[in-house]
Structure formats: C-alpha cells, structure tokens
Scaffold this motif. Sequence first.
Motif, PDB file in Angstrom:
ATOM      1  N   ASN A  44       0.828  -1.213   0.000  1.00 51.67           N
ATOM      2  CA  ASN A  44       0.000   0.000   0.000  1.00 51.67           C
ATOM      3  C   ASN A  44       0.861   1.262   0.000  1.00 51.67           C
ATOM      4  O   ASN A  44       0.543   2.237  -0.681  1.00 51.67           O
ATOM      5  CB  ASN A  44      -0.900   0.031   1.240  1.00 51.67           C
ATOM      6  CG  ASN A  44      -2.112  -0.872   1.093  1.00 51.67           C
ATOM      7  OD1 ASN A  44      -2.400  -1.361   0.007  1.00 51.67           O
ATOM      8  ND2 ASN A  44      -2.817  -1.097   2.184  1.00 51.67           N
ATOM      9  N   ALA A  45       1.934   1.218   0.776  1.00 53.50           N
ATOM     10  CA  ALA A  45       2.816   2.386   0.864  1.00 53.50           C
ATOM     11  C   ALA A  45       3.443   2.653  -0.501  1.00 53.50           C
ATOM     12  O   ALA A  45       3.555   3.798  -0.955  1.00 53.50           O
ATOM     13  CB  ALA A  45       3.897   2.142   1.918  1.00 53.50           C
ATOM     14  N   SER A  46       3.827   1.580  -1.171  1.00 58.68           N
ATOM     15  CA  SER A  46       4.453   1.735  -2.476  1.00 58.68           C
ATOM     16  C   SER A  46       3.439   2.258  -3.505  1.00 58.68           C
ATOM     17  O   SER A  46       3.745   3.139  -4.316  1.00 58.68           O
ATOM     18  CB  SER A  46       5.066   0.390  -2.877  1.00 58.68           C
ATOM     19  OG  SER A  46       4.969   0.163  -4.237  1.00 58.68           O
ATOM     20  N   PHE A  88     -10.735 -12.423  -2.135  1.00 56.99           N
ATOM     21  CA  PHE A  88     -11.095 -11.070  -1.771  1.00 56.99           C
ATOM     22  C   PHE A  88      -9.884 -10.152  -1.678  1.00 56.99           C
ATOM     23  O   PHE A  88      -9.957  -8.973  -1.987  1.00 56.99           O
ATOM     24  CB  PHE A  88     -11.837 -11.076  -0.435  1.00 56.99           C
ATOM     25  CG  PHE A  88     -12.613  -9.834  -0.238  1.00 56.99           C
ATOM     26  CD1 PHE A  88     -13.820  -9.664  -0.879  1.00 56.99           C
ATOM     27  CD2 PHE A  88     -12.121  -8.800   0.526  1.00 56.99           C
ATOM     28  CE1 PHE A  88     -14.532  -8.496  -0.747  1.00 56.99           C
ATOM     29  CE2 PHE A  88     -12.834  -7.627   0.672  1.00 56.99           C
ATOM     30  CZ  PHE A  88     -14.045  -7.479   0.034  1.00 56.99           C
ATOM     31  N   GLY A  89      -8.762 -10.701  -1.292  1.00 55.29           N
ATOM     32  CA  GLY A  89      -7.603  -9.830  -1.075  1.00 55.29           C
ATOM     33  C   GLY A  89      -7.644  -9.352   0.363  1.00 55.29           C
ATOM     34  O   GLY A  89      -8.716  -9.206   0.931  1.00 55.29           O
ATOM     35  N   VAL A  90      -6.492  -9.118   0.955  1.00 50.67           N
ATOM     36  CA  VAL A  90      -6.496  -8.813   2.384  1.00 50.67           C
ATOM     37  C   VAL A  90      -6.227  -7.349   2.699  1.00 50.67           C
ATOM     38  O   VAL A  90      -6.985  -6.700   3.397  1.00 50.67           O
ATOM     39  CB  VAL A  90      -5.561  -9.749   3.154  1.00 50.67           C
ATOM     40  CG1 VAL A  90      -6.199 -11.091   3.287  1.00 50.67           C
ATOM     41  CG2 VAL A  90      -4.222  -9.855   2.503  1.00 50.67           C
ATOM     42  N   GLY A  91      -5.119  -6.815   2.166  1.00 54.09           N
ATOM     43  CA  GLY A  91      -4.878  -5.388   2.313  1.00 54.09           C
ATOM     44  C   GLY A  91      -4.643  -4.893   3.718  1.00 54.09           C
ATOM     45  O   GLY A  91      -4.140  -5.622   4.584  1.00 54.09           O
ATOM     46  N   PHE A  92      -5.027  -3.663   3.944  1.00 47.50           N
ATOM     47  CA  PHE A  92      -4.754  -2.943   5.179  1.00 47.50           C
ATOM     48  C   PHE A  92      -5.159  -3.711   6.441  1.00 47.50           C
ATOM     49  O   PHE A  92      -4.444  -3.734   7.429  1.00 47.50           O
ATOM     50  CB  PHE A  92      -5.471  -1.592   5.136  1.00 47.50           C
ATOM     51  CG  PHE A  92      -5.424  -0.848   6.422  1.00 47.50           C
ATOM     52  CD1 PHE A  92      -4.273  -0.184   6.815  1.00 47.50           C
ATOM     53  CD2 PHE A  92      -6.530  -0.832   7.266  1.00 47.50           C
ATOM     54  CE1 PHE A  92      -4.224   0.492   8.021  1.00 47.50           C
ATOM     55  CE2 PHE A  92      -6.486  -0.158   8.471  1.00 47.50           C
ATOM     56  CZ  PHE A  92      -5.337   0.505   8.858  1.00 47.50           C
ATOM     57  N   TYR A  93      -6.317  -4.355   6.367  1.00 48.30           N
ATOM     58  CA  TYR A  93      -6.835  -4.988   7.581  1.00 48.30           C
ATOM     59  C   TYR A  93      -5.964  -6.125   8.088  1.00 48.30           C
ATOM     60  O   TYR A  93      -6.126  -6.573   9.213  1.00 48.30           O
ATOM     61  CB  TYR A  93      -8.262  -5.496   7.347  1.00 48.30           C
ATOM     62  CG  TYR A  93      -9.199  -4.382   7.002  1.00 48.30           C
ATOM     63  CD1 TYR A  93      -9.545  -3.430   7.957  1.00 48.30           C
ATOM     64  CD2 TYR A  93      -9.712  -4.249   5.723  1.00 48.30           C
ATOM     65  CE1 TYR A  93     -10.381  -2.385   7.646  1.00 48.30           C
ATOM     66  CE2 TYR A  93     -10.562  -3.201   5.401  1.00 48.30           C
ATOM     67  CZ  TYR A  93     -10.890  -2.268   6.353  1.00 48.30           C
ATOM     68  OH  TYR A  93     -11.708  -1.239   6.042  1.00 48.30           O
ATOM     69  N   ARG A  98     -12.014  -3.600  -9.777  1.00 48.43           N
ATOM     70  CA  ARG A  98     -10.767  -2.868  -9.915  1.00 48.43           C
ATOM     71  C   ARG A  98      -9.630  -3.834 -10.235  1.00 48.43           C
ATOM     72  O   ARG A  98      -9.864  -5.005 -10.427  1.00 48.43           O
ATOM     73  CB  ARG A  98     -10.406  -2.175  -8.607  1.00 48.43           C
ATOM     74  CG  ARG A  98     -11.536  -1.407  -7.991  1.00 48.43           C
ATOM     75  CD  ARG A  98     -11.142  -0.980  -6.600  1.00 48.43           C
ATOM     76  NE  ARG A  98     -10.700  -2.117  -5.805  1.00 48.43           N
ATOM     77  CZ  ARG A  98      -9.858  -2.011  -4.809  1.00 48.43           C
ATOM     78  NH1 ARG A  98      -9.330  -0.860  -4.496  1.00 48.43           N
ATOM     79  NH2 ARG A  98      -9.506  -3.081  -4.112  1.00 48.43           N
ATOM     80  N   HIS A  99      -8.437  -3.289 -10.219  1.00 46.86           N
ATOM     81  CA  HIS A  99      -7.221  -4.094 -10.380  1.00 46.86           C
ATOM     82  C   HIS A  99      -7.125  -4.770 -11.736  1.00 46.86           C
ATOM     83  O   HIS A  99      -7.702  -5.820 -11.975  1.00 46.86           O
ATOM     84  CB  HIS A  99      -7.144  -5.206  -9.328  1.00 46.86           C
ATOM     85  CG  HIS A  99      -7.065  -4.712  -7.944  1.00 46.86           C
ATOM     86  ND1 HIS A  99      -6.406  -3.566  -7.621  1.00 46.86           N
ATOM     87  CD2 HIS A  99      -7.567  -5.210  -6.801  1.00 46.86           C
ATOM     88  CE1 HIS A  99      -6.501  -3.393  -6.329  1.00 46.86           C
ATOM     89  NE2 HIS A  99      -7.203  -4.366  -5.806  1.00 46.86           N
ATOM     90  N   GLY A 100      -6.395  -4.158 -12.615  1.00 47.84           N
ATOM     91  CA  GLY A 100      -6.143  -4.842 -13.868  1.00 47.84           C
ATOM     92  C   GLY A 100      -4.656  -4.753 -14.117  1.00 47.84           C
ATOM     93  O   GLY A 100      -3.853  -4.963 -13.220  1.00 47.84           O
TER      94      GLY A 100
END
Length: 626
Positions: A37-39, A122-127, A295-297
């Motif tokens: 995310n930071a990147s 789903f993807g995990v991400g920040f959480y 999203r995300h392609g």
Amino acid sequence: MSKETLGFQTEVKQLLQLMIHSLYSNKEIFLRELVSNASDACDKLRFAATQHADLYEGDGELQIKVSFDKDARTITIADNGIGMSRDEVVAHIGTIARSGTKEFFSQLTGDSAKDSHLIGQFGVGFYSAFIIADKVTLTTRRAGEKEATQWESAGDGEYTLEQVDKAGRGTEIVLHLKEGEDEFLNDWRLRSIITKYSDHISLPILMQKRAEYDDEGKEIPSTELEAVNQANALWTRSKSEISDEQYKEFYKHVAHDFEDPLAWSHARIEGRQEYTELLFVPKRAPFDLYDRDRRHGVKLYVKRVFIMEDSEKLMPQYLRFVRGVIDSADLPLNVSREILQQSRDVDSIKTGCVKKVLSLLEDLRDNRADDYAVFWQEFGKVIKEGVGEDIANKERIAGLCRFASTADEAAGEVVGLADYLGRLKEGQDKIYYITADTLAAAKNSPHLEVFRKKGIEVLLLADRVDEWLVSSLNEFDGRKLQSVAKGELDLSQFEDEAEKKQQEEAANNLKDVLEAIKGALGEQVKDVRVTHRLTDSPACLVVENHDMSANLERLLKSAGQEVRSSKPILEINPEHALVQKLKAEAAGERFGDWSQLLLDQALLAEGAQLEDPAAFVKRLNKLVLA
Ligand SMILES: Nc1ncnc2c1ncn2[C@@H]1O[C@H](COP(=O)(O)OP(=O)(O)OP(=O)(O)O)[C@@H](O)[C@H]1O
C-alpha cells in the motif's frame, strides 16, 4: 475538531474475523500488504507530481520506512506518498467500497475451515494489520494539504478519527502488537520478511542500520537508515536475474492476491513501440470477475512512473483476469486517460500484449495440461467471450476453448476443437454441437440419438456465453460448425443405400399423417416432417439454419429482451410406436390430442416451458386412461 467515534461497515467486521482466522498461520504477510500500500501511495504521488511538481514539498525522495520499538511493542510503517484526506480515510479505511462485497460475504458459512479459501478471492490489504495487532493507529496527511488525520481502532467494530499535526505528507501506521507477537520486534525478522516479499518494490524500504560494536564489544546504536531491498523495479531486471519466487512475490504485490500465479510472461519489446510487459495469469478468479466496476487490472507505467491501473485500453474484456505491468518507454509522461483512449501507440501495445497472453495460454494448454484445466475451470467462460469480442484473434481464442462432448462422456472431460478435428469420422466435414441451458439437457437431448448411433461426436454447449460463441464462429480450421438442432440433417455420407431407401419409404408412408398433424397443430409449427435424427424418441424440434436457436431465444427472454419467436419444425421418428399409433388413429377423434402431446413432449425434452402445462397434464391423463 474533537475526536469522533465511527462504526465499521458490517462487512469490514466480517472481513476482519475471517482474516484473523484464515491467515493466522501466515501472519507475516501483514508487512507485505502494508508495504505494498505504501508503495502504491508513492506511485500515485509520483504521477500526480508530473502535473503538480509542488506536491513534492521539498521532500522529493520517495521512500518507505519500517521501524520497531521493543519497549512500546510497536512496529511502524511510514511512507511519504500521496497520503489521504479525512474523507479518503473514511472511504478507504473502515469501508470496503467494492461492489459485490455484500454478496461475497453472504457466501460465508461461519465455518472457518470452509471459509478460509475465500479470503484469497477477496484480497487482504490494510486490515491484515489486525492479524498481529490489537490496536492500529494510522496518521496521514494528503500531499498539498496542511491538516492530518489520525485513525485508530482495536479492530472490534469501531474506530476513532481525530485531526492532528503531522510533519510531512504521507501515511504512518503504528501497529500495537498483540500479546505473544513479540517475534516481530526483531531487526533480523523484519528484514527477512521484507526481502522475502518486497524485494522487488521499486522504492527503497529503509530500516535503521544494524548496530555496530566498538573495540570493547559495546553496541554503538546507529541512527542512520539503509535500504533493505534491491529497490529497482522487478520488471526492469533481466529475466535471468529473477527467480520464480521473486516473480511470484511480485505478482502478489501487483495483483493484491494471496496465492501464487499460474503463469507469467515477461518480455522487453523493441520496434515501433518500446515497452516492457510482465503479465500474470492468476490461479483463481476474483469474486468480482463479472462485476463491471471491479478494480485491479494491468498497471500502466511510463518510464517506471505509475500512470494508471485497470485500463480497458490495455487489456480487452475477455482477458480482464490478467494482472501485471506494462512499462512504456515512448508514451509521454503526462499522458491522461483521454489521451490514452485515443492513442494509436497504446493500441499497438495492447495488440502486442494480447498476443503475448494468448501465447502464454497456448503454452499452458500444450505443455501443462493440469494447470490448463485449473485455468479453464476458473476463466473458461470469460475466454469464450473473446471469440465474439476479438475478431482478429478469433481462431486462436477458439483453439483455447474447451467443451463437454459426447466422446467419452463417462469421464466428463472437456475437449478442444483441435481434439475434435483429430477424431473426425471418415467423410465427416462438420463440427457438430448442441446448445442447451444445462449440461444435462444437452446430453439427453433427442437430437443426439442418431449421432450416438453412428458414433459421431457432438459438442455439448451449456454455458450462456456459448450461444454468442457459436454465432460468432462459423468455422474452425476450415470446418463448419453445425448445430444438430438446426436445418435439415444430412448424414447421407454415413448411410448405405438400403438405409436411404428405407427412409424414403418411411417418409412416403407417412405423407398423409404429416399433413394431418400439421393441420392439427396449425400455427404452432412451421412444418412437420420425418426425421432420421431420432432412434428412441418419437419427436423433436428443429429450427432453420438461419433462425435463432430455441435455447438462445429462452436466454434472451429470461434476460428481459423481446424476441420474435421463430416457429419450430416438428420432426417425427417414423419408427417410433407412438408415431405408428398416430398413423392408426388418423381418422379418430383423439388425433388432435395425440398430435399436441407429440409437440409438447418435444418442447419439454429441449428444456422449454409449456405455455399451458395444466392442459398438457389433462390431455396426458385423458389419453392414458382412454
Ligand atoms: N499507505 C497508504 N497511503 C495512502 N492510501 C492508502 C495507504 N494504505 C491504504 N490506502 C488507501 O486505502 C485503500 C484500501 O487499502 P486496502 O489495503 O484495504 O485495499 P487495496 O490495497 O486497495 O486492495 P486489496 O484489498 O486488494 O489489498 C487503498 O486503495 C488506498 O486508497
């Protein structure tokens, strides 16, 4: 503004629970997700600054810092990227703003073993921070803004928001570790996680320099920082310098996926357009594969500056599952979405990349059959859209397609068109198929009877997209595709003289009956004729070659579209006892009922709904009891 307390969206609570359960055995990935995310945030700033250089505010060197505090038991990940405004914090952290989320979560069973694989979709991400932290404090300042926002939560359903001061732009995330997670308060451990997952990130990930020791063995703590990763964009390195593991980790970063990819293609293209592509085929379809707003392609970079993500300009719809990056050496850096929409250069990059992906899939098909089966299971229906969508590559896409077939039905294997052609019967010049709305309806269709008898293979098409596919694909490798439920069936090349003669006689014998049935059914049918398609069933329906198939008509109607019905032709099996009975009853009073029954059962057999089912039942009972 004073501190406010807000509640998480219900789905966030569910996601947190699911994640903590399913990812506990792989908890170190929290660092990968936060660094990723930071990147992304730095990429966004770099692009925004191509238009507004002042966004750099004298802090030009984009970087990510990772540190820890043993006494406070915290880990901090800080970036000087784009940051978030207060509204963005509310929108992105605390809400999952992805359509289809509700439906996705409604699939959860509550059984963590069963549900755990869903997290990958789903993807995990920040959480993921909450896997190891019992409190997370995020402080962020949007580039160009003065005020900063602090978000804090214990991951238990609520979060607080507060306006605070922050020295520079960007986001700082402090993880207050749960009891028992102290293994992460360790320089070596954090460095090795970064090298394992984030080595390919193009920005430096900085950590405090390792302690040195003086002559007496005393530790000299250093305040200097050093990069822990290689800090050059992975796709710019040459293939021979990149290990499979590194490709896989890079994929997880760009795709926000949790699993390894199935395959990838990495190439530098020179010529009219100069660009590098690194494209991946995932192993599993995301939950929102059919969601138009997903999203995300593929990400577009120009000279390593991130420009944008998820552009239809870079991948056609039918390859929307492809992930990765394309880095152009020629496009202007200040390229806007509008310019991209019309750019011929982008078109030619897209054409090249589509070819690369098709080759990658062909390679998978030809050399890694098991993986191709996985791919087909996940993305087959989407690939099928390509036959209608991408005229230039139609034949190649058709070659990738797999269908159920009457050959070796017991095994339930799907076959390719090339396999089919390899098994053509002597004298066979067409590829036969049937469409239906379920596989069972296709398999049991009366239209297949004669094909089974003569050992001619028929493809069984039961996906919704198949109707579109066959309407776009007239032939494959020079052979016509022919529906077994359309037109007059000509299998004369497989019949001997005696058979032909017998058929002619049968038709002659039934001439009067055919006329009588036609009279009884009136407007319901276009014609009534003798068929040689059937061996066991008394009757079936066909349409003219140029008419819409009954299956397509039903599909369109169920989608709410108005369609002009094409009247079917009723074909009857001269050998069948029911037809013989009809012949005997030609003058009788029940002839009309028998004729109607013949039509109705042919309709039922192909999966249609009767207009008046009650009348059918009544008629049937009357005839049974007569
Ligand atoms: N360090 C950061 N700086 C700026 N914005 C951030 C940062 N971290 C997260 N965000 C914002 O919060 C959003 C949600 O992040 P989150 O990690 O939950 O999902 P994601 O990375 O977008 O996707 P995925 O759920 O697939 O990982 C991001 O899209 C981004 O807009």
